[in-house]
Enzyme design. Structure first.
Site, PDB file in Angstrom:
ATOM      1  N   LYS A   8      -1.775  -6.625   7.780  1.00 51.80           N
ATOM      2  CA  LYS A   8      -0.527  -7.292   7.356  1.00 51.80           C
ATOM      3  C   LYS A   8      -0.232  -8.512   8.234  1.00 51.80           C
ATOM      4  CE  LYS A   8       0.988  -2.904   5.492  1.00 51.80           C
ATOM      5  NZ  LYS A   8       2.087  -2.028   5.105  1.00 51.80           N
ATOM      6  N   HIS A  92      -0.900  -5.355  -3.610  1.00 46.69           N
ATOM      7  CA  HIS A  92      -0.244  -4.508  -2.608  1.00 46.69           C
ATOM      8  C   HIS A  92       1.254  -4.444  -2.916  1.00 46.69           C
ATOM      9  CE1 HIS A  92       1.455  -3.120   1.175  1.00 46.69           C
ATOM     10  NE2 HIS A  92       0.279  -2.541   1.381  1.00 46.69           N
ATOM     11  N   GLU A  94       3.794  -4.706  -1.148  1.00 49.03           N
ATOM     12  CA  GLU A  94       4.617  -5.763  -0.539  1.00 49.03           C
ATOM     13  C   GLU A  94       4.484  -7.070  -1.326  1.00 49.03           C
ATOM     14  OE1 GLU A  94       3.016  -5.054   3.349  1.00 49.03           O
ATOM     15  OE2 GLU A  94       4.007  -3.112   3.271  1.00 49.03           O
ATOM     16  N   GLY A 170       4.663   2.678   5.313  1.00 44.67           N
ATOM     17  CA  GLY A 170       5.364   2.263   6.519  1.00 44.67           C
ATOM     18  C   GLY A 170       6.613   3.074   6.812  1.00 44.67           C
TER      19      GLY A 170
HETATM   20  P1  PGA Z   1       1.120   2.287   6.348  1.00 46.79           P
HETATM   21  O1  PGA Z   1       0.730   1.114   5.310  1.00 46.79           O
HETATM   22  O2  PGA Z   1      -0.151   3.018   6.683  1.00 46.79           O
HETATM   23  O3  PGA Z   1       1.716   1.579   7.511  1.00 46.79           O
HETATM   24  O4  PGA Z   1       2.091   3.167   5.634  1.00 46.79           O
HETATM   25  C1  PGA Z   1      -0.203   1.318   4.290  1.00 46.79           C
HETATM   26  C2  PGA Z   1      -0.370   0.064   3.476  1.00 46.79           C
HETATM   27  O5  PGA Z   1       0.581  -0.690   3.306  1.00 46.79           O
HETATM   28  O6  PGA Z   1      -1.469  -0.223   2.977  1.00 46.79           O
END
Ligand code: PGA
Length: 247
Positions: A8, A92, A94, A170
């Site tokens: 990220k 993704h 996000e 997350g």
């Molecule tokens: P995370 O993120 O392991 O921090 O939950 C996974 C992702 O966004 O691919």
């Protein structure tokens, strides 16, 4: 098995170089697992270079739905291919929820990725609201249906599918192994109908708060073929421990 590390918007030249070097050392004893890291775009060339003699591959976190032209701030599939990227993360959560990417945009990106011989890791997943309304499966299968529109059976078979429930990304809240398996089995069934025998070979990976202490149980589910790791991929020891759990 397939393990992706999604870095990220984290790190800098120094910290990501250190992380990469530690991953090279730690991955020496991995045998059967495909490991791919997804650094921020500005560091791609540097990380590709650092991993040149290692089995770890590199992917971009996103790609434009256009190949070239007046699209300020974007990076194209051609550019990613040109610098030696092997993979690209598409759709993704996000990108979908913070930047408003639609299923149709993601479909355009999928087509361009294959045109430029990048292997897409296609992310799908429902929000908590959609799950609570009983629509999780419908949402995920529709995301897949539209993302695959116009692709050949071979292209579909070469896509890595990352099931990432939005509520688990997350948050520290991980889907139970049974919840993951249930969705992965639905995705496998959907693929069976679409590309029959080839469905067996598609890697369907789980993402959302995977850590060293929960990885093995999730990966042991019949239709879970690995994981997409966010937070825990920024710590070399944790990421390697997760890769070993898959291996
Ligand atoms: P995370 O993120 O392991 O921090 O939950 C996974 C992702 O966004 O691919």
């Amino acid at each position: 098995m397939f393990i992706g590390g999604n870095w990220k918007l984290n790190g800098d030249n120094e910290s990501l170089t250190k992380l990469t070097q530690a991953l090279v050392k730690g991955s020496e004893k991995l045998f059967d697992t495909r490991v791919v890291v997804f650094p921020p775009a500005v560091y791609l060339s540097h990380i590709i270079d650092t991993l040149k003699n290692s089995p770890i591959k590199v992917g971009a976190q996103n790609q434009c739905e256009q190949l070239e032209g007046a699209f300020t701030g974007e990076v194209s599939a051609h550019m990613l291919q040109d610098i030696g990227c092997d993979y690209v993360l598409l759709g993704h959560s996000e990108r979908r929820h913070v930047y408003g990417e639609t299923n149709e945009m993601i479909n355009k990106k999928m087509r361009l990725a294959f045109e430029k011989t990048l292997l897409p890791v296609l992310c799908v997943g429902e929000t908590l609201q959609q799950r609570e309304a009983g629509n999780a499966q419908k949402v995920v299968l529709q995301q897949l249906q539209i993302a695959f529109d116009g692709l050949s059976n071979d292209e579909i078979a070469n896509t890595v599918i990352a099931y990432e429930p939005v509520w688990a990304i997350g948050t520290g809240e991980v889907a139970t192994p049974a919840q993951a398996q249930e969705m992965h089995a639905s995705i496998r069934e959907f693929l069976n109908a679409l590309i029959s025998d080839k469905a067996r070979d598609v890697d369907i990976i789980y993402g959302g708060s995977v850590k060293p202490d929960n990885a093995a149980e999730i990966f042991s589910q019949a239709d879970v073929d690995g994981g997409l790791i966010g937070g825990a991929s920024l710590k070399a020891d944790d990421f390697i421990a997760i890769c070993k759990a898959a291996d």
